[in-house]
Scaffold this motif. Structure first.
Motif, PDB file in Angstrom:
ATOM      1  N   MET A   1      88.302  14.429  52.335  1.00 47.94           N
ATOM      2  CA  MET A   1      86.875  14.167  52.400  1.00 47.94           C
ATOM      3  C   MET A   1      86.412  13.629  51.042  1.00 47.94           C
ATOM      4  SD  MET A   1      83.881  16.811  53.347  1.00 47.94           S
ATOM      5  CE  MET A   1      82.204  16.419  53.006  1.00 47.94           C
ATOM      6  N   ALA A   2      85.557  12.657  51.062  1.00 52.41           N
ATOM      7  CA  ALA A   2      85.002  12.079  49.839  1.00 52.41           C
ATOM      8  C   ALA A   2      83.791  12.885  49.386  1.00 52.41           C
ATOM      9  CB  ALA A   2      84.597  10.636  50.096  1.00 52.41           C
ATOM     10  N   CYS A   3      83.383  12.649  48.157  1.00 49.85           N
ATOM     11  CA  CYS A   3      82.166  13.271  47.633  1.00 49.85           C
ATOM     12  C   CYS A   3      80.949  12.486  48.091  1.00 49.85           C
ATOM     13  CB  CYS A   3      82.187  13.260  46.105  1.00 49.85           C
ATOM     14  SG  CYS A   3      83.453  14.301  45.394  1.00 49.85           S
ATOM     15  N   ARG A   4      79.797  13.098  47.978  1.00 45.72           N
ATOM     16  CA  ARG A   4      78.529  12.402  48.184  1.00 45.72           C
ATOM     17  C   ARG A   4      77.563  12.865  47.130  1.00 45.72           C
ATOM     18  NH1 ARG A   4      74.034  14.073  50.582  1.00 45.72           N
ATOM     19  NH2 ARG A   4      73.811  16.091  51.499  1.00 45.72           N
ATOM     20  N   ILE A   5      76.550  12.073  46.850  1.00 43.85           N
ATOM     21  CA  ILE A   5      75.565  12.453  45.847  1.00 43.85           C
ATOM     22  C   ILE A   5      74.679  13.547  46.413  1.00 43.85           C
ATOM     23  CG2 ILE A   5      73.587  11.666  44.499  1.00 43.85           C
ATOM     24  CD1 ILE A   5      74.912   8.885  44.448  1.00 43.85           C
ATOM     25  N   GLY A   6      74.618  14.685  45.732  1.00 40.52           N
ATOM     26  CA  GLY A   6      73.780  15.798  46.166  1.00 40.52           C
ATOM     27  C   GLY A   6      72.422  15.777  45.510  1.00 40.52           C
ATOM     28  N   GLU A   7      72.385  15.450  44.215  1.00 46.10           N
ATOM     29  CA  GLU A   7      71.116  15.371  43.504  1.00 46.10           C
ATOM     30  C   GLU A   7      71.258  14.445  42.313  1.00 46.10           C
ATOM     31  OE1 GLU A   7      70.221  19.393  42.373  1.00 46.10           O
ATOM     32  OE2 GLU A   7      71.570  19.361  40.696  1.00 46.10           O
ATOM     33  N   LEU A   8      70.164  13.874  41.912  1.00 44.76           N
ATOM     34  CA  LEU A   8      70.070  13.094  40.687  1.00 44.76           C
ATOM     35  C   LEU A   8      69.265  13.930  39.711  1.00 44.76           C
ATOM     36  CD1 LEU A   8      69.099   9.670  42.294  1.00 44.76           C
ATOM     37  CD2 LEU A   8      71.367  10.396  41.528  1.00 44.76           C
ATOM     38  N   VAL A   9      69.695  14.002  38.464  1.00 45.84           N
ATOM     39  CA  VAL A   9      69.016  14.829  37.466  1.00 45.84           C
ATOM     40  C   VAL A   9      68.415  13.897  36.425  1.00 45.84           C
ATOM     41  CG1 VAL A   9      69.280  16.648  35.752  1.00 45.84           C
ATOM     42  CG2 VAL A   9      70.639  16.712  37.860  1.00 45.84           C
ATOM     43  N   LEU A  10      67.116  14.093  36.159  1.00 44.99           N
ATOM     44  CA  LEU A  10      66.414  13.244  35.216  1.00 44.99           C
ATOM     45  C   LEU A  10      65.695  14.104  34.189  1.00 44.99           C
ATOM     46  CD1 LEU A  10      65.507  10.379  34.471  1.00 44.99           C
ATOM     47  CD2 LEU A  10      63.596  10.658  36.028  1.00 44.99           C
ATOM     48  N   PRO A  51      69.872  12.643  48.893  1.00 46.38           N
ATOM     49  CA  PRO A  51      70.007  13.436  47.667  1.00 46.38           C
ATOM     50  C   PRO A  51      68.637  13.910  47.181  1.00 46.38           C
ATOM     51  CG  PRO A  51      70.538  11.113  47.230  1.00 46.38           C
ATOM     52  CD  PRO A  51      70.255  11.244  48.692  1.00 46.38           C
ATOM     53  N   THR A  52      68.616  15.022  46.502  1.00 47.40           N
ATOM     54  CA  THR A  52      67.384  15.476  45.874  1.00 47.40           C
ATOM     55  C   THR A  52      67.320  14.897  44.467  1.00 47.40           C
ATOM     56  OG1 THR A  52      68.377  17.508  45.036  1.00 47.40           O
ATOM     57  CG2 THR A  52      67.316  17.637  47.193  1.00 47.40           C
ATOM     58  N   ILE A  53      66.125  14.943  43.872  1.00 49.42           N
ATOM     59  CA  ILE A  53      65.950  14.537  42.477  1.00 49.42           C
ATOM     60  C   ILE A  53      65.460  15.758  41.723  1.00 49.42           C
ATOM     61  CG2 ILE A  53      64.818  12.985  40.853  1.00 49.42           C
ATOM     62  CD1 ILE A  53      64.443  11.005  43.142  1.00 49.42           C
ATOM     63  N   PHE A  54      66.147  16.077  40.663  1.00 46.14           N
ATOM     64  CA  PHE A  54      65.872  17.270  39.858  1.00 46.14           C
ATOM     65  C   PHE A  54      65.314  16.811  38.520  1.00 46.14           C
ATOM     66  CE2 PHE A  54      66.987  21.002  37.349  1.00 46.14           C
ATOM     67  CZ  PHE A  54      66.742  22.031  38.238  1.00 46.14           C
ATOM     68  N   PHE A  55      64.040  17.108  38.238  1.00 47.25           N
ATOM     69  CA  PHE A  55      63.396  16.741  36.983  1.00 47.25           C
ATOM     70  C   PHE A  55      63.462  17.938  36.043  1.00 47.25           C
ATOM     71  CE2 PHE A  55      61.367  14.266  40.326  1.00 47.25           C
ATOM     72  CZ  PHE A  55      61.551  12.985  39.839  1.00 47.25           C
ATOM     73  N   SER A  56      64.098  17.744  34.901  1.00 47.65           N
ATOM     74  CA  SER A  56      64.329  18.807  33.933  1.00 47.65           C
ATOM     75  C   SER A  56      63.611  18.466  32.633  1.00 47.65           C
ATOM     76  CB  SER A  56      65.834  18.929  33.686  1.00 47.65           C
ATOM     77  OG  SER A  56      66.109  19.882  32.702  1.00 47.65           O
ATOM     78  N   VAL A  57      62.826  19.413  32.106  1.00 41.99           N
ATOM     79  CA  VAL A  57      62.026  19.129  30.914  1.00 41.99           C
ATOM     80  C   VAL A  57      62.917  18.889  29.695  1.00 41.99           C
ATOM     81  CG1 VAL A  57      61.627  21.518  30.138  1.00 41.99           C
ATOM     82  CG2 VAL A  57      59.940  19.789  29.663  1.00 41.99           C
ATOM     83  N   ARG A  58      62.596  17.831  28.959  1.00 36.08           N
ATOM     84  CA  ARG A  58      63.232  17.482  27.694  1.00 36.08           C
ATOM     85  C   ARG A  58      62.120  17.039  26.761  1.00 36.08           C
ATOM     86  NH1 ARG A  58      66.871  19.428  29.971  1.00 36.08           N
ATOM     87  NH2 ARG A  58      68.921  18.629  30.444  1.00 36.08           N
TER      88      ARG A  58
END
Length: 125
Positions: A1-10, A51-58
């Motif tokens: 089985m191949a991978c798939r994008i689960g989330e993008l982190v920004l 995929p979900t998008i995960f916004f992380s404070v920087r």
């Protein structure tokens, strides 16, 4: 089985602001929050059809130019109508050296993250 994008982190200064913007752009909802982070996606959330998008404070942007950007495909209107909608939501045009002959528009979200609006080529689900 191949991978798939689960989330993008920004990494970003204001996760809530970008979450609101991208929820409107993509018709996503907030699916989770942690201290300093907001996750958006389809109502199914992580592991759903998109995929979900995960916004992380920087506090400060990462050094150097991001090598990742998002390409958008309008699904229920033409490119011109979608461009107008995105600009009203707070996107702005970005100049990365385009010639003017491209079939896409380069834009930036409220924190300056570049993305492209392509002509419709994805059929709605």
């Amino acid at each position: 089985m191949a991978c798939r994008i689960g989330e993008l982190v920004l990494g970003c200064r204001d996760p809530e602001l970008l979450a609101r913007f991208w929820c409107e752009v993509l018709d996503y909802v907030v699916v989770g929050r942690e201290e300093g982070c907001v996750e958006i996606g389809t109502p199914e959330g992580f592991g759903g059809p998109q995929p979900t998008i995960f916004f992380s404070v920087r506090d400060e942007p990462e050094p150097g130019k991001s090598r990742l950007h998002i390409d958008l495909n309008p699904t229920d209107r033409d490119q011109d109508a979608e461009l107008e909608r995105l600009l009203k939501l707070g996107a702005r045009r970005a100049d990365i050296g385009q010639t003017g002959d491209e079939h896409w528009h380069v834009l930036a979200d409220p924190e300056g993250n570049e993305f492209c609006l392509l002509k419709a080529r994805i059929k709605p689900l």
